[in-house]
Design a protein around this motif. Structure first.
Motif, short mmCIF file in Angstrom:
data_model
loop_
_atom_site.label_atom_id
_atom_site.label_comp_id
_atom_site.label_asym_id
_atom_site.label_seq_id
_atom_site.Cartn_x
_atom_site.Cartn_y
_atom_site.Cartn_z
N THR A 129 0.77 -1.18 0.05
CA THR A 129 0.14 0.08 -0.05
C THR A 129 0.85 1.23 0.02
O THR A 129 1.89 1.13 0.54
CB THR A 129 -0.94 0.10 1.24
N ARG A 130 0.25 2.20 -0.45
CA ARG A 130 1.26 3.42 -0.86
C ARG A 130 1.57 4.25 0.61
O ARG A 130 2.70 4.78 0.70
CB ARG A 130 0.72 4.29 -1.88
N HIS A 131 0.54 4.43 1.42
CA HIS A 131 0.81 5.12 2.57
C HIS A 131 0.62 4.22 3.87
O HIS A 131 -0.35 3.43 3.83
CB HIS A 131 -0.34 6.14 2.73
N ASP A 132 1.65 4.43 4.71
CA ASP A 132 1.47 3.81 6.08
C ASP A 132 1.60 2.13 6.34
O ASP A 132 0.68 1.59 7.17
CB ASP A 132 0.21 4.45 6.77
N GLY A 133 1.89 1.80 5.07
CA GLY A 133 1.97 0.14 5.11
C GLY A 133 2.81 -0.24 6.26
O GLY A 133 3.64 0.50 6.92
N ARG A 134 2.81 -1.46 6.58
CA ARG A 134 3.74 -1.97 7.74
C ARG A 134 5.25 -2.03 7.47
O ARG A 134 6.21 -2.00 8.35
CB ARG A 134 3.38 -3.64 8.15
N LEU A 135 5.55 -2.10 5.87
CA LEU A 135 7.08 -2.03 5.60
C LEU A 135 7.22 -0.59 5.10
O LEU A 135 8.14 -0.49 4.34
CB LEU A 135 7.17 -3.24 4.45
N ALA A 136 6.50 0.34 5.79
CA ALA A 136 6.68 1.63 4.87
C ALA A 136 8.13 2.23 5.15
O ALA A 136 8.66 2.74 4.33
CB ALA A 136 5.82 2.82 5.72
N ARG A 137 8.72 1.74 6.19
CA ARG A 137 10.03 2.32 6.70
C ARG A 137 11.04 1.52 6.15
O ARG A 137 12.59 1.51 6.42
CB ARG A 137 10.27 2.62 8.06
N LEU A 138 10.75 0.10 5.61
CA LEU A 138 11.90 -0.67 5.25
C LEU A 138 12.52 -0.56 3.86
O LEU A 138 11.86 -0.73 2.99
CB LEU A 138 11.41 -2.12 5.45
N GLY A 139 13.54 0.12 3.75
CA GLY A 139 14.07 0.44 2.28
C GLY A 139 15.08 -0.77 1.66
O GLY A 139 15.09 -1.86 2.19
N PRO B 202 6.02 -3.56 -5.04
CA PRO B 202 5.01 -3.14 -5.71
C PRO B 202 3.73 -2.57 -4.78
O PRO B 202 3.73 -3.26 -3.88
CB PRO B 202 4.44 -4.20 -6.48
N GLY B 203 3.23 -1.48 -5.24
CA GLY B 203 2.08 -0.97 -4.44
C GLY B 203 2.45 0.08 -3.31
O GLY B 203 1.84 0.88 -3.07
N ARG B 204 3.81 -0.20 -2.91
CA ARG B 204 4.23 0.86 -1.99
C ARG B 204 5.03 1.90 -2.73
O ARG B 204 5.00 3.32 -2.72
CB ARG B 204 5.08 0.31 -1.03
#
Lengths: 220, 542
Positions: free
Chosen positions: B485-495, B500-502
């Motif tokens: 998901t584009r916003h606030d996903g659980r992996l939002a901060r894992l670079g 896809p999707g994020r």
């Protein structure tokens, strides 16, 4: 003074219409599900969007093979040979002539379904846009086999996604233009109607060569 | 013509519907299949009645009178001759990572620190010995019954009573002594494999209370239902801890600080003696139905990441501990302030605390090792200090994205030497008695033989716990959108990788939509031109 008398010619055969509309449906479905996967909106849910996208994409590749087979066995590929004859005249017609009420510089006939601009556009689409989109899509789809297939060293999922997204935008821009240009027939929907029934109305004064009738007339 | 057109419309509609139906079949066929990983795991644990060739109550060695714990152990060893020697080699006895160098001993009994009770001060903090498996800390013999005794008993009280009563000359006391001895003997004779209660007696209460430390281990796991843990649930598989934490020579499978629980993820099909500590051991590397996209995730995403949607699902766990606030008094007395979730928000002896229930894990790349700081390590007090942190990078084939509980702390450090400090907490000289930081820090450092400048302050710190228990039923597993998901996903901060999707290139999206808008605008202008030209044409003709 233009004559309004018309004659009917059979322009698009059954399979040609079938692949056109099926391809249209597939591409629309792919665009919708693709955008959901891209994170632009949420509608079906991610898992269903992905599964549907994969299914539609693979279906499209199969259909595309049939289209190529059709184009080569029927000789219809010749319709896509680019030409510079009347290319500029056609561009000028779209940009100016049309507004001045000038006549279309090229006439549609079964032997030449597409005007020079269309030929060029469709050739570009069929040789560049669609293949790149299919290949990048297939690479995306087979991401987990990259290591086994020895591709992992050369490819990056982000780059593949970038190409796939970029070509989506090119295709969407084409689609928008295509839809608009489809209204340029002698009535707004006459071209759409032709694409559905296969029959086109062309001016009665236009000469249609015998060979153009020969293997088409009466089909449908 | 009109008839022809409607016919073709019908045909295209039919084709489209057929396609949709096909798409449904193509999409959902995979979801309806039974997951092969589940079938495999069921076969691996198909229940058979345990059978035993011995009845411990009939062993002569267990029919004597026991006056001390050591005597019990001696009796056990008369048959299980190697058991104690084996135990002495294990982490459960040493509390030290065997691979660590002597000048930087990793382990609770060594130089390691955390951001809960900070340090055991080389095991001189007596409170820590509550959990050690000896009869008397690390000095006495191994207490076999800590893990194998099925009859709980207050051993110290029982021995004390027995010693007093049997030393008495009163007949009544002698009779009572015999009764006490009967109780002791009965408890000694009831032995078996460790249960959830045995492991939980220490591991549920790590950090000084129920559920404080781990987040995925607390007393709710003593008798869980399958909603809390599909494997351990009484209405599920009813596993005890040892079902997965398999043992070799008393070494219990599991992570030891920087040493992963396993180095190779093998299934029982590949190696039937492999420790069952990994999910793969029973479920295989591609456990989902053939054709599931989830099977393509298992090389990079740990099973736990999706199948444990939240930790501490029943009881709260501690997620923040600010030691810098400890030591305040009210009316000259230490005090406790209650907080939300029925847990204390402040305690004079510990400081400010935050608690979480249904905690959302943080996700990191994890190869199975956790790097922990020791009192010997120099820190940068201007940053948040990672006292315990997962090891792993996206490109490691052994690393997976793994869920963690992160414990945010604020703990004392030496402002001159830039090292973390191990205050002594319990006992008459400990901070919990004196509320005297300088003194507790001085004694703590002295007990560990480390330099201390006498200058201290508090630094922000983080400590992680892998979230691996509390596996939810499959219908509670995370959906794709939790991460894709584009916003606030659980992996939002894992670079470090494209998801896809994020992920996207905002410039590409911008340019792309601009192009599409351009095409639309051009069409619009052209169309307007046509309308204008047409009107003009009509006027001309008039």
């Amino acid at each position: 003074m233009k004559s309004n008398a018309t004659q009917k010619v059979y322009l698009f055969t059954r399979f040609e219409r079938f692949w056109h509309w099926l391809q249209a449906a597939l591409i629309l479905g792919l665009m919708g599900t693709g955008l959901e996967i891209h994170g632009t909106f949420a509608l079906l849910g991610y898992a269903r969007a992905v599964r549907l996208h994969n299914f539609l994409g693979l279906t499209w590749v199969v259909l595309f093979c049939f289209i190529l087979f059709w184009a080569f066995t029927t000789g219809e590929w010749r319709q896509y040979i680019p030409t510079t004859r009347k290319l500029l005249a056609m561009a000028r017609y779209y940009a100016l002539g049309m507004f001045k009420g000038e006549a279309k510089p090229v006439r549609t006939s079964p032997g030449a379904k597409h005007n020079p601009l269309q030929r060029l556009a469709y050739l570009g689409i069929v040789t560049l846009l669609l293949p790149v989109q299919m290949v990048s899509g297939l690479l995306y789809y087979t991401y987990n086999q990259w290591t086994a297939g020895g591709l992992a060293a050369f490819l990056d999922l982000g780059i593949v996604a970038l190409v796939h997204t970029a070509f989506f935008f090119l295709l969407l821009a084409f689609l928008v233009s295509h839809l608009y240009l489809a209204t340029l027939g002698h009535t707004l929907f006459s071209m759409v109607k032709t694409m559905v029934t296969g029959w086109a109305e062309i001016p009665a004064t236009q000469e249609v060569h015998d060979w153009e009738w020969a293997d088409r007339h009466g089909q449908g | 013509m009109a008839r022809g057109m409607s016919r073709w419309l019908w045909v295209s509609a039919l084709v489209f519907c057929a396609m949709l139906a096909l798409a449904r079949i193509g999409c959902d066929a995979a979801a309806d299949k039974i997951a092969p990983g589940r079938v495999m795991a069921r076969q691996a644990v198909e229940r058979q009645a345990r059978w035993n060739t011995t009845d411990h109550s009939r062993h002569a060695a267990l029919q004597q009178s026991f006056a001390s714990g050591d005597a019990i152990t001696q009796a056990c060893l008369s048959c299980h001759t190697e058991a104690e020697a084996q135990l002495h080699e294990t982490l459960h006895w040493t509390w030290i990572d065997p691979l660590s160098p002597p000048d930087r001993i990793v382990g609770k009994a060594g130089h390691s620190l955390n951001n809960f009770c900070l340090s055991t001060n080389f095991m001189t903090d007596r409170k820590c010995l509550d959990c050690h498996i000896g009869w008397n800390g690390k000095q006495g013999r191994v207490n076999c019954l800590r893990c194998h005794g099925r009859q709980p008993l207050d051993w110290a009280a029982a021995f004390e009573a027995y010693r007093k009563l049997s030393g008495s000359s009163e007949v009544a006391d002698q009779a009572r002594a015999a009764e006490v001895q009967q109780e002791i003997r009965a408890a000694v004779q009831q032995v078996g494999l460790p249960t959830r209660a045995h492991c939980g007696a220490c591991h549920f209460y790590g950090g000084g209370g129920d559920g404080v430390k781990h987040g995925d281990l607390d007393s709710s796991m003593a008798h869980p239902d399958r909603q809390l843990d599909v494997h351990m649930g009484g209405d599920g598989q009813g596993f005890h801890c040892t079902r997965c934490h398999t043992t070799r020579q008393h070494h219990i499978a599991g992570r030891v600080y920087g040493t992963p629980a396993v180095t190779a993820r093998r299934s029982l099909l590949e190696d039937d003696l492999t420790p069952k500590i990994t999910c793969e051991a029973c479920h295989g590397a591609t456990p989902h139905p053939a054709g599931s996209k989830t099977n393509d995730h298992t090389d990079k995403v740990a099973c736990q990441s999706c199948h444990i949607p939240a930790f501490a699902r029943r009881l709260p766990t501690k997620t923040g501990w600010d030691w810098s606030q400890a030591g305040r008094r009210r009316d000259g007395q230490p005090y406790t302030d209650p907080g939300p979730l029925g847990m204390p928000a402040y305690q004079s002896i510990k400081g400010e605390m935050t608690w979480t229930r249904d905690g959302i894990p943080a996700y990191f790349w994890f190869d199975g090792a956790i790097e922990t700081l020791t009192v010997k390590d120099v820190i940068d007090p201007d940053t948040v200090v990672h006292v315990g942190w997962p090891v792993g990078r996206p490109e490691d084939p052994g690393a997976r994205i793994f869920p963690f509980k992160v414990h945010r702390g604020k703990q004392p450090y030496d402002t001159v030497h830039h090292t973390l400090l191990p205050p002594l907490l319990s006992g008459p000289q400990g901070f919990w008695t004196t509320l005297d930081w300088p003194e507790a820090l001085r004694i703590g450092a002295e007990r560990m033989g480390i330099p201390y400048s006498g200058q201290f302050a508090f630094v922000e710190s983080r400590y992680v716990f892998p979230t691996t228990h509390m596996v939810a039923p499959k219908d509670r597993a995370l959906r794709c959108e939790a991460c894709h998901t584009r916003h606030d996903g659980r992996l939002a901060r894992l670079g470090g990788f494209y998801m896809p999707g994020r992920d996207r290139w905002p410039w590409l999206d911008g340019a792309g939509w601009l192009l599409v808008l351009g095409a639309l605008a051009l069409s619009g202008v052209h169309g307007l031109g046509r309308i204008v030209a047409r009107r003009r044409g009509k006027e001309d003709r008039r």
